[in-house]
Design an enzyme around this catalytic site. Structure first.
Site, PDB file in Angstrom:
ATOM      1  N   ASP A 263       0.868  -1.169   0.000  1.00  0.00           N
ATOM      2  CA  ASP A 263       0.000   0.000   0.000  1.00  0.00           C
ATOM      3  C   ASP A 263       0.913   1.229   0.000  1.00  0.00           C
ATOM      4  O   ASP A 263       2.137   1.128   0.149  1.00  0.00           O
ATOM      5  CB  ASP A 263      -0.941  -0.038   1.225  1.00  0.00           C
ATOM      6  CG  ASP A 263      -2.171   0.836   1.007  1.00  0.00           C
ATOM      7  OD1 ASP A 263      -3.189   0.599   1.655  1.00  0.00           O
ATOM      8  OD2 ASP A 263      -2.102   1.756   0.158  1.00  0.00           O
TER       9      ASP A 263
HETATM   10  C1  GLC Z   1      -4.342   4.224  -0.054  1.00  0.00           C
HETATM   11  C2  GLC Z   1      -5.243   3.073   0.333  1.00  0.00           C
HETATM   12  C3  GLC Z   1      -5.335   1.993  -0.707  1.00  0.00           C
HETATM   13  C4  GLC Z   1      -5.224   2.603  -2.084  1.00  0.00           C
HETATM   14  C5  GLC Z   1      -3.809   3.163  -2.212  1.00  0.00           C
HETATM   15  C6  GLC Z   1      -3.584   3.801  -3.575  1.00  0.00           C
HETATM   16  O1  GLC Z   1      -3.547   4.601   1.036  1.00  0.00           O
HETATM   17  O2  GLC Z   1      -4.980   2.453   1.580  1.00  0.00           O
HETATM   18  O3  GLC Z   1      -6.583   1.312  -0.505  1.00  0.00           O
HETATM   19  O4  GLC Z   1      -5.468   1.618  -3.077  1.00  0.00           O
HETATM   20  O5  GLC Z   1      -3.522   4.102  -1.204  1.00  0.00           O
HETATM   21  O6  GLC Z   1      -4.378   4.916  -3.726  1.00  0.00           O
END
Ligand code: GLC
Length: 733
Positions: A263
């Protein structure tokens, strides 16, 4: 491209190229049009990293993406195409209801259709992969991201996980109009301590395996191309650095062969969790755990070379990760067609087209949950009704993760009711955000600058309007920015000014229908006291106003059921139906006995149960019939009921099958959902509904952590929600 050619390409890449292939940068590195969706890590990225990156997130638009891809391919030493990824959670431009609402439909085809439409629109805009489905099990309404999940039940979430992956990917994500799916957040992210986002997660291995892992497994089995690691720790180890989770469970046990992506900034955050002193240490732990792609940190691109050249990690680990990325691109057909479906001409016609809008409206109607109805609903078109509240005209009803959706494309309630041609008058009464408040980090648009005097004047005006009609539809709820990432709440009630509006209107008009907008279960005790009907519409998406009008006026009966119970108060949370007996289960017939598992000041039961929802008609159930009272290993049983529509209007019933293992080698839940069927019945019509009961449905992780069914008695419940007592028992031998 043939697998051997992929392996040859890997062999030709330099060490730097391989390392940079694991980097995912935000679109803003390539153009100004992207959306930053996470904490901006310090820049520190080299020009070479950007030029040799493997993937990009959060940029969209056929022209923009074609331009980026063309430049990238021309400058990359081996002309390896970028893969473009983004959060397409409940729609790209045509926004469907939030996933929690879709779960309320108890109809996976609603999710399949939404994913299919999203894939068509997003792929036309040049995107190749969506960071969806989010399948985290959620039982804590304080957590803002419950809006992204399909609820509190492992079986319901598993059914939806499969439908979403299949909706995005079809039978081959390489085909036109399809997206690769990235299931997230692996694992256990939905159970943060205190309901506070990014917090530690404490789950026993048995609870993790029995309750939290099934939906991820369903998404993997459905062929999701990627898995995203979660921010949380599990066994006090951040998922992104958790070898047991990533290699033993995800890859070995679940057989996942795709790419694992961190993430946003999660690799660097291993340091913040305190497992290492610097980014180099974080890179080592993440690479050893099997995290392939580094989203938006310099850990891999700036430290892997040093780690490999010093022998602290083997180049084999790097090659395995790079191979996963190259294979991902190959599964998407990007080597043959790096632009895939990016099509500027098609963009002008497919987005928000009539067909997609119609599908979004029909989906929304299936998600609404009728919690109370004195008989005041459905409304009659010709009767004069006052629509009051901020959500009569609010267009921020597309959910916190609709980053490419535009509120200008939303149909508000006022627009929907006017379009329906009903006899209605309107008053806003107040804003959806309290006076003087703003949504942290959401910019000036999500703030209310109204003075107290102005705000109170709005309520007075609304009261005047409420005096003019027999019925009032009060359109209230939490703001969509009060849910989503980093939006945990300790108070899960509606904003103060809206409570004030509700009380003021109720003083002059008792015939109140509340239409509730919410991204989570809320504490609605006050609303329940004052309303004669409550329709939960969640965050209904682009066609919200039209869908709400058609349900309020009885074009369609509400058919949603709660995918997550509504707690009596936040004091109960986390609260869920598949709880355990404890040694002192509360005996409601013996409340004088103090020493039971209970509270002194609130009930144990939620205000509204999992699976609960009303219709404009009524249904009657026969007793549960079993094909046999004995089930041997490998056998299966059939459990049936007959359901009759005893009312005067066509309606849908979600017939729910629960099974209770009456005794086990470990404590077993009081019941667990094992099947559901949504049936539409005309007035007076009845239908037999049958479920197959298999040995697989009886399995759990026993005292030895073996996954199997144990001999003994089982109780089968079939009814309208998780409180049903319509039961029969059988013995498994
Ligand atoms: C965010 C979220 C995740 C998302 C990622 C990209 O922090 O936790 O669900 O897909 O970043 O945007």
């Amino acid at each position: 491209m043939e697998q051997q050619r992929i392996l040859d390409l890997l062999g030709e890449m330099s060490l730097d190229e391989k390392i940079n292939q694991l980097f995912q940068g935000c679109g803003s590195f390539y153009t100004e049009g992207s959306v930053a969706t996470g904490p901006a890590s310090e820049q520190g990225f080299s020009e070479k990293t950007i030029l040799e990156a493997g993937s990009v997130l959060s940029v969209a638009g056929a022209e923009t993406i074609r331009k980026i891809q063309k430049h990238h391919m021309e400058n990359h030493p081996h002309h390896i195409p970028l893969v473009f990824m983004a959060d397409i959670i409940n729609g790209y431009k045509t926004i469907f209801p939030i996933p929690l609402a879709q779960g309320a439909a108890f109809n996976p085809s609603v999710a399949y259709t939404g994913a299919e439409v999203a894939a068509k629109e997003a792929s036309t805009a040049g995107i190749h992969v969506t960071f969806s489905p989010m399948v985290d099990l959620v039982r804590d309404a304080r957590w803002g991201r419950v809006m992204e999940s399909t609820g509190e039940d492992p079986y319901l979430n598993s059914v939806y996980a499969k439908a979403l992956v299949e909706g995005y990917q079809g039978d081959d994500p390489k085909k036109p109009g399809k997206l690769g799916a990235c299931v997230k957040h692996f694992a256990g992210y939905g159970a943060p301590t205190g309901g506070r986002d990014y917090n530690n997660v404490e789950l026993s291995e048995r609870t993790l395996r029995d309750d939290y892992l099934p939906a991820y497994d369903a998404a993997v089995k459905a062929g999701a191309l990627l898995v995203m690691t979660s921010f949380n720790t599990l066994n006090r180890i951040p998922s992104t650095a958790n070898k047991w989770l990533m290699r033993d469970i995800l890859r070995e046990e679940m057989g996942f062969e795709g790419a694992v992506i961190s993430d946003w900034a999660a690799i660097e955050e291993i340091k913040n969790h305190g497992l290492c002193e610097d980014k180099k240490g974080a890179a080592k732990l993440a690479m050893e755990a099997g995290t392939d792609i580094d989203m938006m940190t310099t850990c891999y691109c700036n430290y892997l070379k040093e780690l490999i050249e010093s022998g602290e990690i083997s180049e084999r680990l790097l090659d395995e990760a790079v191979l996963k990325v190259l294979e991902l691109k190959n599964k998407l057909g990007l080597f043959e067609n790096p632009y895939k479906d990016a099509d500027e001409a098609a963009e002008k016609t497919i987005m928000l087209c009539a067909e997609h809008r119609e599908k979004a409206k029909e989906a929304a109607k299936e998600t609404f949950v009728l919690l109370e109805n004195s008989g005041i609903l459905p409304l009659k078109k010709e009767e004069k009704v006052a629509f009051i509240g901020p959500f009569t005209e609010e267009k921020s009803i597309i959910g916190a993760w609709s980053i490419f959706g535009e509120e200008k494309d939303v149909v508000s309630i006022k627009e929907g009711v006017d379009h329906y041609g009903a006899n209605a008058i309107f008053a806003k009464g107040c804003d959806s955000i309290d006076p003087g408040k703003e949504m942290i980090g959401m910019g000036p648009r999500y703030a209310c600058r109204r003075t107290k005097k102005e705000a109170d004047a709005m309520i007075e005006e609304a009261v005047e309007v409420a005096l003019k009609t027999d019925k009032v539809v009060l359109c209230i709820g939490e703001h969509m920015a009060q849910t989503g990432e980093a939006a945990s709440r300790g108070d899960i009630t509606i904003p103060k000014q809206q409570k004030k509006l509700l009380r003021a209107v109720a003083r002059v008009n008792k015939n109140i229908v509340v239409v509730l907008f919410n991204g989570r279960p809320l504490d609605i005790r006050k609303i329940k006291e004052l309303a004669k009907a409550i329709l939960v519409v969640w965050m209904p998406g682009s066609e919200g106003g039209n869908a709400i009008a058609e349900v309020l006026y009885g074009e369609t009966s509400p058919s949603g059921r709660l995918p997550m119970c509504f707690p009596y108060s936040v004091g109960q949370v986390p609260v869920f139906y598949s709880e355990f007996h404890t040694g002192r289960k509360l005996d409601y017939s013996n409340l004088d006995n103090k020493f039971q598992s209970r509270y002194l000041d609130i009930p144990n039961k939620p205000l509204y149960a999992f699976g609960y929802g009303l219709s404009y008609t009524q249904f009657a159930y026969s007793e549960v019939r079993l094909s046999n009272n004995l089930m041997e290993k490998g056998d299966e049983l059939t459990a049936s009921v007959t359901v009759r529509n005893t009312g005067k209007q066509k309606g849908a019933e979600v017939v729910q099958l629960y099974i209770k293992d009456d005794c086990g080698s470990v404590a077993r839940p009081v019941r667990e959902l094992k099947g559901f069927k949504k049936i539409w019945l005309e007035p007076g019509e009845d239908k037999e509904v049958s479920f197959k009961i298999t040995e697989e449905m009886l399995k759990f992780h026993d005292i030895n952590m073996d996954y199997k069914a144990e001999a003994g008695s089982f109780t089968v419940y079939i009814g309208c929600d998780s409180d049903t007592d319509n039961q029969a028992t059988f013995n498994f031998i």
